[in-house]
Design an enzyme around this catalytic site. Sequence first.
Site, PDB file in Angstrom:
ATOM      1  N   ASP A   1      -4.172  11.654  49.833  1.00  0.00           N
ATOM      2  CA  ASP A   1      -4.399  13.026  49.383  1.00  0.00           C
ATOM      3  C   ASP A   1      -5.905  13.183  49.182  1.00  0.00           C
ATOM      4  OD1 ASP A   1      -5.035  11.868  46.915  1.00  0.00           O
ATOM      5  OD2 ASP A   1      -3.512  12.960  45.791  1.00  0.00           O
ATOM      6  N   HIS A   2      -6.300  14.301  48.601  1.00  0.00           N
ATOM      7  CA  HIS A   2      -7.727  14.571  48.396  1.00  0.00           C
ATOM      8  C   HIS A   2      -8.411  13.516  47.524  1.00  0.00           C
ATOM      9  CE1 HIS A   2      -5.481  16.391  45.126  1.00  0.00           C
ATOM     10  NE2 HIS A   2      -6.566  16.274  44.376  1.00  0.00           N
TER      11      HIS A   2
ATOM     12  N   CYS B   1      -4.236   7.662  46.804  1.00  0.00           N
ATOM     13  CA  CYS B   1      -4.493   8.897  46.053  1.00  0.00           C
ATOM     14  C   CYS B   1      -5.482   8.522  44.946  1.00  0.00           C
ATOM     15  CB  CYS B   1      -3.212   9.540  45.530  1.00  0.00           C
ATOM     16  SG  CYS B   1      -2.238   8.585  44.357  1.00  0.00           S
ATOM     17  N   GLY B   2      -5.630   9.358  43.959  1.00  0.00           N
ATOM     18  CA  GLY B   2      -6.585   9.070  42.896  1.00  0.00           C
ATOM     19  C   GLY B   2      -6.270   7.785  42.157  1.00  0.00           C
ATOM     20  N   THR B   3      -5.006   7.605  41.790  1.00  0.00           N
ATOM     21  CA  THR B   3      -4.589   6.401  41.068  1.00  0.00           C
ATOM     22  C   THR B   3      -3.657   5.508  41.880  1.00  0.00           C
ATOM     23  OG1 THR B   3      -2.643   7.479  40.136  1.00  0.00           O
ATOM     24  CG2 THR B   3      -4.703   7.600  38.841  1.00  0.00           C
ATOM     25  N   GLY B   4      -3.038   6.044  42.903  1.00  0.00           N
ATOM     26  CA  GLY B   4      -2.024   5.324  43.664  1.00  0.00           C
ATOM     27  C   GLY B   4      -0.634   5.517  43.097  1.00  0.00           C
ATOM     28  N   ILE B   5      -0.547   6.026  41.892  1.00  0.00           N
ATOM     29  CA  ILE B   5       0.744   6.164  41.218  1.00  0.00           C
ATOM     30  C   ILE B   5       1.629   7.204  41.902  1.00  0.00           C
ATOM     31  CG2 ILE B   5       1.894   6.810  39.068  1.00  0.00           C
ATOM     32  CD1 ILE B   5      -0.667   5.746  37.606  1.00  0.00           C
TER      33      ILE B   5
ATOM     34  N   MET C   1       1.506   8.527  44.910  1.00  0.00           N
ATOM     35  CA  MET C   1       1.889   8.116  46.263  1.00  0.00           C
ATOM     36  C   MET C   1       2.995   7.064  46.223  1.00  0.00           C
ATOM     37  SD  MET C   1       0.397   9.574  48.835  1.00  0.00           S
ATOM     38  CE  MET C   1      -1.121  10.084  49.630  1.00  0.00           C
TER      39      MET C   1
ATOM     40  N   HIS D   1       6.643 -12.147  47.867  1.00  0.00           N
ATOM     41  CA  HIS D   1       7.839 -12.122  47.027  1.00  0.00           C
ATOM     42  C   HIS D   1       8.704 -10.886  47.218  1.00  0.00           C
ATOM     43  CE1 HIS D   1       5.951 -15.041  43.860  1.00  0.00           C
ATOM     44  NE2 HIS D   1       5.758 -15.440  45.099  1.00  0.00           N
ATOM     45  N   ASN D   2       8.104  -9.741  47.513  1.00  0.00           N
ATOM     46  CA  ASN D   2       8.854  -8.484  47.550  1.00  0.00           C
ATOM     47  C   ASN D   2       8.973  -7.879  48.937  1.00  0.00           C
ATOM     48  OD1 ASN D   2       6.746  -8.092  44.864  1.00  0.00           O
ATOM     49  ND2 ASN D   2       8.932  -8.401  44.529  1.00  0.00           N
TER      50      ASN D   2
ATOM     51  N   ARG E   1      -9.797   6.192  42.558  1.00  0.00           N
ATOM     52  CA  ARG E   1     -10.497   6.336  41.282  1.00  0.00           C
ATOM     53  C   ARG E   1     -10.369   5.092  40.407  1.00  0.00           C
ATOM     54  NH1 ARG E   1      -7.888  12.268  40.752  1.00  0.00           N
ATOM     55  NH2 ARG E   1      -9.191  13.270  42.321  1.00  0.00           N
TER      56      ARG E   1
ATOM     57  N   ARG F   1      14.317 -17.817  48.232  1.00  0.00           N
ATOM     58  CA  ARG F   1      14.943 -17.183  47.061  1.00  0.00           C
ATOM     59  C   ARG F   1      14.537 -15.721  46.919  1.00  0.00           C
ATOM     60  NH1 ARG F   1      10.471 -19.896  44.732  1.00  0.00           N
ATOM     61  NH2 ARG F   1       9.373 -18.629  43.190  1.00  0.00           N
ATOM     62  N   HIS F   2      13.382 -15.360  47.486  1.00  0.00           N
ATOM     63  CA  HIS F   2      12.914 -13.975  47.402  1.00  0.00           C
ATOM     64  C   HIS F   2      13.752 -13.048  48.280  1.00  0.00           C
ATOM     65  CE1 HIS F   2       9.591 -15.529  45.134  1.00  0.00           C
ATOM     66  NE2 HIS F   2       9.265 -16.338  46.132  1.00  0.00           N
TER      67      HIS F   2
END
Length: 147
Positions: free
Chosen positions: A8-9, A65-69, A71, A98-99, A109, A132-133
Amino acid sequence: MKVAIAADHGGYKLKEEIRKYLESTGIEYKDFGCNCEDSVDYPDYALPVAEKVAKGEFDRGILICGTGIGMSIAANKVKGIRCALVHDCFTAKATREHNDSNILAMGERVIGPGLALEIVKIWLETEFSGGRHLRRVEKIKEIEDKQ
């Protein structure tokens, strides 16, 4: 490897740095926008990347994005997506090992371009460990199938 990338911006400048890195390493990618610093809505950019990765049209995705949260939250609404919000090298490696994360989210930011590029490099080069993962990732898929 084919990578879908979007921002994003608030993540536009960092996306441009990552695009240059992908080009310099010869990694095939497609940029899904945005292409400016004018205010836009991050779900409009997270969704196409997540859908393309989920369908197997791209191997991995990168969202900024600004924080990544925002997105990461938006991308994780798409079945089959394991988007990890990462701001350090250890978790970049761990989330692949692992994931089996298939989308990386970062915040412009929160971190600078030098660290972001190192994270991208580690994340793209690290393979899923399985073992195991794998059992745990399969349990995540089972949760998705119940929805």
